[in-house]
Design a protein around this motif. Structure first.
Motif, mmCIF file in Angstrom:
data_model
loop_
_atom_site.group_PDB
_atom_site.id
_atom_site.type_symbol
_atom_site.label_atom_id
_atom_site.label_comp_id
_atom_site.label_asym_id
_atom_site.label_seq_id
_atom_site.Cartn_x
_atom_site.Cartn_y
_atom_site.Cartn_z
ATOM 1 N N VAL A 131 43.786 38.964 32.374
ATOM 2 C CA VAL A 131 44.796 38.349 33.234
ATOM 3 C C VAL A 131 44.509 38.616 34.714
ATOM 4 O O VAL A 131 44.884 37.833 35.586
ATOM 5 N N TYR A 132 43.814 39.715 34.993
ATOM 6 C CA TYR A 132 43.572 40.113 36.376
ATOM 7 C C TYR A 132 42.417 39.317 36.980
ATOM 8 O O TYR A 132 41.389 39.097 36.335
ATOM 9 N N ILE A 133 42.586 38.914 38.225
ATOM 10 C CA ILE A 133 41.528 38.196 38.943
ATOM 11 C C ILE A 133 40.633 39.261 39.573
ATOM 12 O O ILE A 133 40.627 39.494 40.788
ATOM 13 N N ALA A 134 39.892 39.946 38.708
ATOM 14 C CA ALA A 134 39.102 41.091 39.147
ATOM 15 C C ALA A 134 37.713 41.041 38.529
ATOM 16 O O ALA A 134 37.470 40.340 37.545
ATOM 17 N N LYS A 135 36.819 41.806 39.103
ATOM 18 C CA LYS A 135 35.396 41.741 38.751
ATOM 19 C C LYS A 135 35.029 42.485 37.479
ATOM 20 O O LYS A 135 33.916 42.311 36.958
ATOM 21 N N GLU A 136 35.916 43.335 36.950
ATOM 22 C CA GLU A 136 35.548 44.237 35.865
ATOM 23 C C GLU A 136 35.051 43.520 34.609
ATOM 24 O O GLU A 136 34.141 43.997 33.930
ATOM 25 N N GLY A 137 35.657 42.384 34.263
ATOM 26 C CA GLY A 137 35.207 41.655 33.078
ATOM 27 C C GLY A 137 33.785 41.152 33.218
ATOM 28 O O GLY A 137 32.970 41.261 32.292
ATOM 29 N N LEU A 138 33.458 40.604 34.380
ATOM 30 C CA LEU A 138 32.096 40.131 34.645
ATOM 31 C C LEU A 138 31.128 41.308 34.690
ATOM 32 O O LEU A 138 30.018 41.222 34.151
ATOM 33 N N LEU A 139 31.547 42.398 35.312
ATOM 34 C CA LEU A 139 30.683 43.575 35.407
ATOM 35 C C LEU A 139 30.405 44.152 34.023
ATOM 36 O O LEU A 139 29.282 44.574 33.729
#
Length: 406
Positions: A131-139
């Motif tokens: 749900v978060y618009i953050a880089k952790e999933g891509l990282l």
């Protein structure tokens, strides 16, 4: 047998997808802080104004997540936030597949391969953080992909995995600098491969040269825009937040540091690079004057980084949130116990055991130098899941052996 296993993996992916889509649909979260910066970077880029964040910085935040996720999905979805969340779901499903592939690459049995995928598929934060618009999933996806390359290169050097590793390293450098800590495992893996010394040297050279060549345009852009050939300008800033007289080990606002009242003036007068460099100098000065406090604080950060999720969330704290948080706590404790247990069981290869724990140690070590936000450990959790699967695979093998003896 292979078709049956593929069907099992597909079933796991369906479960993972349902959990993550439900999180997107039901979790009431409004973008804030870094999320707003990433959204602004994407919107400004799409509007022809370049990668400028919500505060007007040109290179403060890592550019990878806006460039690789937000900008592409903006051409598919009318609503950028919604598109980003579903892109995060896809990335998370990719992590589930990679957990399975890595478990297979290190030689785990069917039970271990499925365990690695299932653990991450049902891990609650993996759904919530979609749900978060953050880089952790891509990282997380990129670090897993690099781990997969490392495992294969540690067997035998090949041009395919060397080039793929170089591409992934460049991606990690643009998405999240902490992920570059995995390079320690890459170097060790290549050096331990069953190839000739010349092939090992050539592989490291190719990986380094290709990744640097891919990063050159971005570095040149920053040289022209901010006056320094850097990947981003937040290094000194973050280093100071983690190493100053008021540092706690956790993230803190710059307003709560000794330079809080002067920060805006420093930023205006010195610019992005100059202000961050000044903070880096202050942090080193504090470390030199307080070496024991620095060492003690670093140890605390290691503990904080792996501390169970007992903290309060952003929600209302209602019944459903309490249930989810309780389940998360149970999942986390079981996961960590199983992962630690993998230290004491036999892996199919001792080399893999070394490489995995080097990755986990190096990634933890980076945060011991800076500061801790619980979200920052999410990219390494899939690798922890594979370690946990090693323990479960070992238990399954013993059960089968004991059954055969009986």
């Amino acid at each position: 047998m292979r078709n049956l296993e593929n069907f099992g993996l597909l079933a796991i992916l369906v479960v993972a997808a349902v959990l993550r889509v439900l999180a997107v649909l039901l979790f009431p979260h409004q973008p804030a802080s870094d999320e707003l910066a990433y959204l602004a970077m994407a919107e400004n880029y799409l509007g022809g104004r370049g990668l400028v964040d919500s505060l007007g910085n040109l290179a403060f935040y890592n550019a990878g997540y806006p460039l690789f996720v937000l900008v592409p999905v903006a051409h598919i979805f009318d609503e950028l936030v919604v598109g980003a969340r579903y892109a995060n779901v896809v990335l998370s499903l990719g992590c589930v597949v990679l957990c399975y592939l890595i478990a297979r690459a290190i030689g785990l049995g069917a039970w271990g391969r499925f365990s690695a995928a299932v653990i991450y598929a049902v891990y609650l934060p993996a759904g919530v953080y979609s749900v978060y618009i953050a880089k952790e999933g891509l990282l997380a996806f990129l670090m897993l992909l690099l781990a997969y390359c490392i495992i294969n290169l540690s067997r035998r050097i090949g041009i395919y995995y060397s080039l793929l590793a170089a591409i992934v390293i460049a991606g990690i450098a643009l998405v999240g600098n902490a992920g570059l800590s995995v390079l320690a495992s890459l170097v060790v893996g290549v050096c331990l491969s069953n190839s000739t010394p010349m092939q090992r040297v050539a592989a490291l050279f190719i990986i380094g040269a290709v990744s640097m060549a891919m990063l050159a345009p971005w570095v040149q852009r920053n040289q022209e825009m901010v006056g320094s050939p850097v990947l981003n300008t937040n290094g000194g800033f973050n280093f100071y937040l983690g190493n100053n007289p008021n540092a706690t080990g956790y993230f803190m606002s710059v307003a709560d540091t000794p330079v809080g009242s002067e920060w805006e003036k420093m930023r205006a007068e010195l610019g992005e690079v100059g202000a961050s460099s000044a903070l880096r100098v202050m942090a080193f000065e504090w470390i030199v004057k307080n070496p024991f406090e620095f060492f003690e604080l670093a140890l605390k950060k290691a503990v904080y980084f792996w501390w169970p999720p007992l903290h309060d969330g952003e929600g209302s704290g209602g019944g459903m949130e309490k249930i989810v948080r309780t389940l998360w706590l149970i999942q986390f404790l079981v996961l960590i116990v199983l992962a630690i247990g993998s230290i004491f069981v036999a892996w199919p290869s001792d080399k893999d055991k070394l490489l995995f724990w080097l990755m986990l140690t190096a990634y933890t070590g980076v945060h011991m130098v800076f500061y801790v936000i619980y979200r920052y450990r999410e990219p390494i959790i899939p690798l922890v899941a594979v370690c946990a699967a090693v323990s479960l695979d070992s238990l399954a093998r013993r059960y089968v052996q004991n059954g055969a003896r009986a």
